[in-house]
Design an enzyme around this catalytic site. Structure first.
Site, PDB file in Angstrom:
ATOM      1  N   HIS A  62      13.020 -20.662  36.786  1.00  0.00           N
ATOM      2  CA  HIS A  62      13.469 -21.858  37.307  1.00  0.00           C
ATOM      3  C   HIS A  62      14.118 -22.259  38.499  1.00  0.00           C
ATOM      4  O   HIS A  62      15.248 -21.753  38.094  1.00  0.00           O
ATOM      5  CB  HIS A  62      13.203 -23.099  36.592  1.00  0.00           C
ATOM      6  CG  HIS A  62      14.987 -22.832  35.710  1.00  0.00           C
ATOM      7  ND1 HIS A  62      15.809 -23.404  36.151  1.00  0.00           N
ATOM      8  CD2 HIS A  62      15.260 -21.890  34.455  1.00  0.00           C
ATOM      9  CE1 HIS A  62      16.713 -22.870  35.229  1.00  0.00           C
ATOM     10  NE2 HIS A  62      16.133 -22.134  34.767  1.00  0.00           N
ATOM     11  N   ASP A 171      22.197 -19.669  35.880  1.00  0.00           N
ATOM     12  CA  ASP A 171      20.725 -20.089  35.268  1.00  0.00           C
ATOM     13  C   ASP A 171      19.680 -20.509  36.073  1.00  0.00           C
ATOM     14  O   ASP A 171      20.126 -21.979  36.434  1.00  0.00           O
ATOM     15  CB  ASP A 171      21.593 -20.222  34.027  1.00  0.00           C
ATOM     16  CG  ASP A 171      20.716 -21.107  33.414  1.00  0.00           C
ATOM     17  OD1 ASP A 171      19.202 -21.479  33.633  1.00  0.00           O
ATOM     18  OD2 ASP A 171      20.785 -21.957  31.859  1.00  0.00           O
ATOM     19  N   GLU A 199      13.803 -27.519  35.413  1.00  0.00           N
ATOM     20  CA  GLU A 199      13.401 -27.365  34.145  1.00  0.00           C
ATOM     21  C   GLU A 199      14.926 -27.884  33.338  1.00  0.00           C
ATOM     22  O   GLU A 199      14.628 -27.867  32.420  1.00  0.00           O
ATOM     23  CB  GLU A 199      13.559 -25.593  33.923  1.00  0.00           C
ATOM     24  CG  GLU A 199      13.763 -24.209  32.302  1.00  0.00           C
ATOM     25  CD  GLU A 199      14.688 -24.573  31.725  1.00  0.00           C
ATOM     26  OE1 GLU A 199      14.519 -24.183  30.974  1.00  0.00           O
ATOM     27  OE2 GLU A 199      15.969 -25.540  31.986  1.00  0.00           O
ATOM     28  N   GLU A 200      15.583 -27.800  33.544  1.00  0.00           N
ATOM     29  CA  GLU A 200      17.423 -28.540  33.382  1.00  0.00           C
ATOM     30  C   GLU A 200      16.704 -29.967  33.143  1.00  0.00           C
ATOM     31  O   GLU A 200      17.800 -29.792  32.236  1.00  0.00           O
ATOM     32  CB  GLU A 200      17.771 -27.971  34.386  1.00  0.00           C
ATOM     33  CG  GLU A 200      18.362 -26.732  34.233  1.00  0.00           C
ATOM     34  CD  GLU A 200      19.107 -26.154  33.681  1.00  0.00           C
ATOM     35  OE1 GLU A 200      19.219 -26.538  31.989  1.00  0.00           O
ATOM     36  OE2 GLU A 200      19.790 -24.448  33.890  1.00  0.00           O
ATOM     37  N   HIS A 310      25.721 -22.877  32.599  1.00  0.00           N
ATOM     38  CA  HIS A 310      26.013 -24.472  33.063  1.00  0.00           C
ATOM     39  C   HIS A 310      27.482 -24.674  32.775  1.00  0.00           C
ATOM     40  O   HIS A 310      28.380 -26.100  32.725  1.00  0.00           O
ATOM     41  CB  HIS A 310      25.333 -24.873  31.636  1.00  0.00           C
ATOM     42  CG  HIS A 310      23.445 -25.101  31.969  1.00  0.00           C
ATOM     43  ND1 HIS A 310      23.298 -26.184  30.358  1.00  0.00           N
ATOM     44  CD2 HIS A 310      23.810 -24.332  31.742  1.00  0.00           C
ATOM     45  CE1 HIS A 310      21.969 -25.609  30.877  1.00  0.00           C
ATOM     46  NE2 HIS A 310      22.038 -24.285  31.271  1.00  0.00           N
TER      47      HIS A 310
END
Lengths: 342, 350
Positions: A62, A171, A199-200, A310
């Site tokens: 992603h 990420d 995606e998140e 994150h």
């Protein structure tokens, strides 16, 4: 390195344009056919050998990252914001951000320690009390450079030093970089690579991509949280840095297809490459929606372990990432040569 | 060098309390074209002299501290993680996810690490992060770390100088490098002004751990009067009006027991006469600045305090308005230009 460049690009869920354009440019330069869909997923069609008779393999990473979104502009010119995706709130304060298409700089301030009452410090800072300061004199002034709905990302420079890579959005830009590495190689068969969006915020891009491609087998290249840290019990580490890429058995969204998982293990063993199993069974990846697409897709997940995902700056080991690339490469070749009984 | 580039480069120099050397070297270079003499005392205070016209002119001390709050390594743990304590007052909640530079045998970069959110149990989630919860992660093994770093190695936060709208800039250590920039502006202005007074511009050390540099530099120079230049709390949403001063409305002149009343008055008069914007503030006791040390040095030194409003003090995103810095420097220069021996003599007759 591509992975550093990818890390630096702002691309919060729903605002992946700049990441997509960066990747598109590379694909076009390498002569790889590509297209996008209405959500912004980017498809790269890697062609080799004879045209595949049967449905093929789809690789996914992603493009989006967690970030912020401007929710209102105060009279004073300060910006209030929503979180986009699961940002770790405790890392927001005292950080610079970049806002909107013009990359306006701002900072997330905090009340000076001198002005706090004793108990104030004992409580976590609440995200709805935080704001971004861009130095505007008032609302009208701020509106000249930002607007409600603008996305904001952390601002930190990606740096590789030795085997270590530090940066934001690893990420899953590490996954994107791995796919770009794969796409530069020669294969005597065809497959499709998807750079997914959103995606998140609920695996939303991959759902559409999987439906459109309807693959037989999918492999998701992710970046997963490593908790091999002080104050954490060893059974809670999930994965550790430097022990090789992590294979998912199951997580909160999917059970890895046993045949895909077995093949990943066997190619890693054959190649004598280190790997580990992700022991945390929670959280979600694109595999959750891909595996349930149409009449089901055999899906696996391989991840680069990464500390402090994150947050404004995460940390991974490039050796883990390199092994991830090689295991993915061997997996593709193995499925082509030996097939996969799913 | 213009003020903006000066502060940009200066905030990239790490100089936590007691370890200000790198910072001092850079400051010395920037000031040298505008001063007559540069020296350093035993504690590391950097002292510039700008001579006055008259040999017997008053001797004025103007200081701003060049140290910044920082961290210090206390322990190297298994797997190379580092525990630390603070040098100066940090809110630990502002530390998770900060990038740092550790001063070991060489500079080692690291991240202030934290437990990932899914590891916290429900009642831990609302609790503010404490220093004990945090550690520094260099990514290196214990063996590598032990070869480079020891307990006592100092740690500075890494943060670039950020350009915001208008004249606003954000970064680390602007408390009190903004004050050092005020001194530079003052030195530049004095180059074009005639003044009787001998001016000692001092970049002090160790303010953040107890105004220690000011103690010895004031003693060493024995000035007739002194002015500390520091930062004060800027306005922010939710702040109480009396605790903060808005940015961009000029420097702040403080009054209170720590300040000689004539000094506050004269600074105000000069600002009025030259139409420089300024603000007023009161402080009911010893201020948290070098002024608290200057006033009680030797047989007592008449002391003033001029401050630059700054938001988010003691975080790595301290925010100032460059215009306030410039005006503060100008105000000090005019104050010096107007200084006559009569005023100085009057300071001792209250």
């Amino acid at each position: 390195m591509l992975i550093e460049e990818l890390s630096r690009i702002p691309g919060v869920s729903g605002d992946e344009t700049r990441v997509r354009n960066f990747i598109k440019e590379k694909l076009s330069a390498w002569g790889i056919k590509n297209e996008t869909d209405s959500m912004g997923n980017l498809y790269a069609f890697k062609e080799g050998g004879k045209k595949n008779e049967e449905q093929g393999i789809m690789l996914v990473a992603h493009m989006d990252e967690v970030g912020l979104m401007v929710s209102s502009i105060e009279k004073s010119g300060h910006l209030r914001f929503y979180k986009v995706g699961g940002i770790y709130e405790n890392t927001l304060v005292a950080k610079p951000v970049r806002i909107g298409p013009r990359d306006v700089y701002g900072v997330i301030g905090a009340k000076a320690i001198h002005l706090q009452k004793k108990d104030e410090r004992k409580k976590a800072l609440e995200v709805d009390k935080l704001y971004i300061d861009i130095g505007a004199k008032n609302r009208e002034d701020a509106e000249k450079v930002v607007k409600i709905g603008d996305y904001a990302t952390f601002y930190s420079e990606a740096v590789v030093s030795g085997d270590l890579l530090k940066g934001k959005a690893l990420d899953d830009r590490a996954g994107c970089a791995a796919l770009l590495e794969i796409l530069q190689r020669d294969y005597p068969f065809s497959f499709t690579v998807v750079f997914s969006v959103q995606e998140e915020v609920g695996l939303r891009g991959a759902r559409v991509a999987a439906y459109r491609l309807n693959p037989r087998v999918a492999l998701v290249l992710e970046t997963t949280g490593a908790a091999d840290l002080p104050g954490v019990k060893e059974q809670d580490y999930s994965v550790s840095l430097g022990l090789g890429p992590a294979l998912t058995i199951r997580d909160g969204s999917a059970v890895a297809h046993p045949r895909v998982l077995d093949r990943l293990i066997s190619v890693a063993e054959e190649q004598k490459r280190p790997y580990q199993f992700r022991s945390f069974m929670g959280s979600f990846t694109d595999a959750g929606v891909i595996s349930l697409s149409q009449s089901g897709v055999a899906t696996g997940v391989i991840s680069t372990p990464c500390r402090y995902i994150h947050s404004p700056v995460s940390l991974l080991n490039m050796q883990d990432w390199k092994h991830l690339v090689e295991i993915t490469d061997s997996f593709l070749r193995s499925v082509h040569e030996k097939g996969l009984d799913v | 060098m213009d003020l903006n580039s000066f502060l940009d480069e200066l905030t990239q120099k790490d100089g936590v309390s007691g370890y200000e050397e790198n910072t001092a070297d850079f400051i010395a270079e920037a000031f040298s074209p505008f001063v007559d003499d540069t020296r350093t005392d035993n504690l590391g205070n950097l002292i510039f002299l700008k001579k006055g016209k008259s040999e017997h002119g008053p001797r004025v001390l103007i200081c701003a501290h060049m140290d910044e709050i920082g961290l210090m390594i206390t322990k190297i743990e298994d797997k190379g993680f580092l525990r630390f304590t603070s040098l100066g007052g940090f809110d630990p909640r502002t530390l998770p996810g900060q990038e740092v530079r550790i001063y070991g045998k060489k500079i080692v970069e690291g991240i202030i690490g934290f437990k990932p959110p899914h590891i916290y149990n429900e009642n831990e989630k609302d609790k503010g992060v404490e220093m004990n919860d945090l550690f520094i992660d260099t990514g290196f093994s214990r063996e590598v770390v032990e070869g480079l770093i020891r307990p006592g190695s100092t740690v500075a936060i890494k943060r670039s100088f950020i350009t915001l709208m208008h004249n606003c800039r954000a970064g680390k250590a602007l408390d009190d490098r903004a004050g050092v920039a005020v001194l530079l502006q003052c030195a530049k202005e004095l180059a074009n002004l005639a003044h009787e007074a001998h001016v000692y511009l001092v970049a002090t050390v160790q303010e953040e751990v107890g105004t220690r540099g000011a103690v010895v530099s004031t003693y060493g120079l024995s000035p007739d009067l002194g002015i500390a230049v520091d930062v004060c709390h800027g306005d922010f949403p939710g702040a109480l009006d009396h605790e903060v001063s808005p940015l961009g409305k000029g420097p702040v002149i403080t009054a209170g027991p720590n300040i000689h009343p004539h000094m506050a008055e004269r600074l105000t008069t000069v600002a009025e006469e030259y139409c420089l914007p300024y603000q007023k503030d009161v402080s009911p006791g010893p201020t948290g600045t070098d002024a608290r040390a200057i006033q009680i040095s030797l047989g007592g030194i008449p002391t003033g305090l001029l401050s630059v409003p700054l938001r988010y003090m003691h975080t790595s995103v301290e925010l100032v308005d460059m215009q306030d810095i410039k005006i503060a420097g100008r105000l000090l220069a005019y104050f010096i230009m107007r200084l006559e021996s009569g005023f100085v003599e009057g300071l001792s007759c209250l």
